[in-house]
Design an enzyme around this catalytic site. Structure first.
Site, PDB file in Angstrom:
ATOM      1  N   HIS A 139      -5.830   5.635  -9.398  1.00  0.00           N
ATOM      2  CA  HIS A 139      -4.670   5.040 -10.058  1.00  0.00           C
ATOM      3  C   HIS A 139      -5.141   3.805 -10.820  1.00  0.00           C
ATOM      4  O   HIS A 139      -6.216   3.259 -10.556  1.00  0.00           O
ATOM      5  CB  HIS A 139      -3.616   4.651  -9.034  1.00  0.00           C
ATOM      6  CG  HIS A 139      -2.924   5.815  -8.399  1.00  0.00           C
ATOM      7  ND1 HIS A 139      -1.710   5.686  -7.765  1.00  0.00           N
ATOM      8  CD2 HIS A 139      -3.259   7.128  -8.296  1.00  0.00           C
ATOM      9  CE1 HIS A 139      -1.323   6.857  -7.295  1.00  0.00           C
ATOM     10  NE2 HIS A 139      -2.252   7.756  -7.599  1.00  0.00           N
ATOM     11  N   GLU A 186      -4.230   0.645 -10.798  1.00  0.00           N
ATOM     12  CA  GLU A 186      -4.471  -0.567 -10.020  1.00  0.00           C
ATOM     13  C   GLU A 186      -5.766  -0.462  -9.222  1.00  0.00           C
ATOM     14  O   GLU A 186      -6.544  -1.416  -9.168  1.00  0.00           O
ATOM     15  CB  GLU A 186      -3.304  -0.835  -9.069  1.00  0.00           C
ATOM     16  CG  GLU A 186      -1.981  -1.079  -9.758  1.00  0.00           C
ATOM     17  CD  GLU A 186      -1.148   0.178  -9.972  1.00  0.00           C
ATOM     18  OE1 GLU A 186       0.072   0.053 -10.101  1.00  0.00           O
ATOM     19  OE2 GLU A 186      -1.719   1.295 -10.021  1.00  0.00           O
ATOM     20  N   CYS A 189       2.539   1.973  -6.405  1.00  0.00           N
ATOM     21  CA  CYS A 189       2.888   2.987  -5.401  1.00  0.00           C
ATOM     22  C   CYS A 189       2.401   2.493  -4.033  1.00  0.00           C
ATOM     23  O   CYS A 189       1.690   1.493  -3.945  1.00  0.00           O
ATOM     24  CB  CYS A 189       2.235   4.317  -5.763  1.00  0.00           C
ATOM     25  SG  CYS A 189       0.448   4.382  -5.435  1.00  0.00           S
ATOM     26  N   CYS A 199      -1.486   2.052  -3.873  1.00  0.00           N
ATOM     27  CA  CYS A 199      -1.948   0.901  -4.651  1.00  0.00           C
ATOM     28  C   CYS A 199      -1.508  -0.407  -4.010  1.00  0.00           C
ATOM     29  O   CYS A 199      -2.264  -1.380  -4.006  1.00  0.00           O
ATOM     30  CB  CYS A 199      -1.447   0.998  -6.084  1.00  0.00           C
ATOM     31  SG  CYS A 199      -2.226   2.360  -6.992  1.00  0.00           S
TER      32      CYS A 199
END
Length: 158
Positions: A55, A57, A85, A88
């Site tokens: 992801h 991040e 999320c 993350c």
């Protein structure tokens, strides 16, 4: 403490669009800032790398830590194009930046098919009631590694 800088958020948003359109993954971008400078840029690469953990991040955190030569983002800010999320968010807490700024909300993400609500709900359920079966196995043997850590001299605490 400095005020949030909209230009850093614009860079995270720019990355989210540019890298998504280039076929790297979903529409998510992030930047890590230290002392008023971007030290790392991250973007979603889940589908292009076949890595469900890539992801924006997490990508930005990995790059920032490598650039700084550390496993914590002391004195750093994270700007991300979307509210993190659960995965993350966990990575962000472990990385320990001083602040996080986000653009879109998790509701905005859910509206386009990125709905993480089920994970939040799963975390609130007892282990036995979760959709993904989880069974403890060989705890007595597994404790050996924790005992070795506890006794290890010169370890780096985190």
């Amino acid at each position: 403490m400095e005020a949030p800088n909209p230009e850093f958020m614009r860079e995270a948003i720019r990355l989210s669009i540019e890298k998504m359109q280039a076929g790297h993954g979903g529409p998510f971008g992030a930047v890590v800032v230290k002392d008023g400078q971007i030290i790392a840029r991250g973007f979603n690469q889940v589908t292009s790398t076949h890595d469900p953990t890539c992801h924006a991040e997490v990508d930005a955190i990995r790059k920032a830590c490598a650039a700084l030569g550390t496993f914590q983002l002391d004195g750093c800010d994270l700007y991300t194009s979307c509210e993190p999320c659960p995965m993350c968010l966990g990575a962000i807490y472990w990385a320990r930046p001083q602040r996080v700024f986000y653009g879109n909300t998790k509701a905005d993400a859910a509206a386009i098919g990125f709905d993480d609500q089920f994970i939040y709900e799963e975390l609130d359920r007892p282990m036995a009631a979760r959709q993904l079966p989880m069974t403890q196995l060989l705890r007595d043997e597994a404790l050996a590694s924790f005992q070795a850590w506890e006794q290890k001299e010169g370890k780096t605490e985190y």
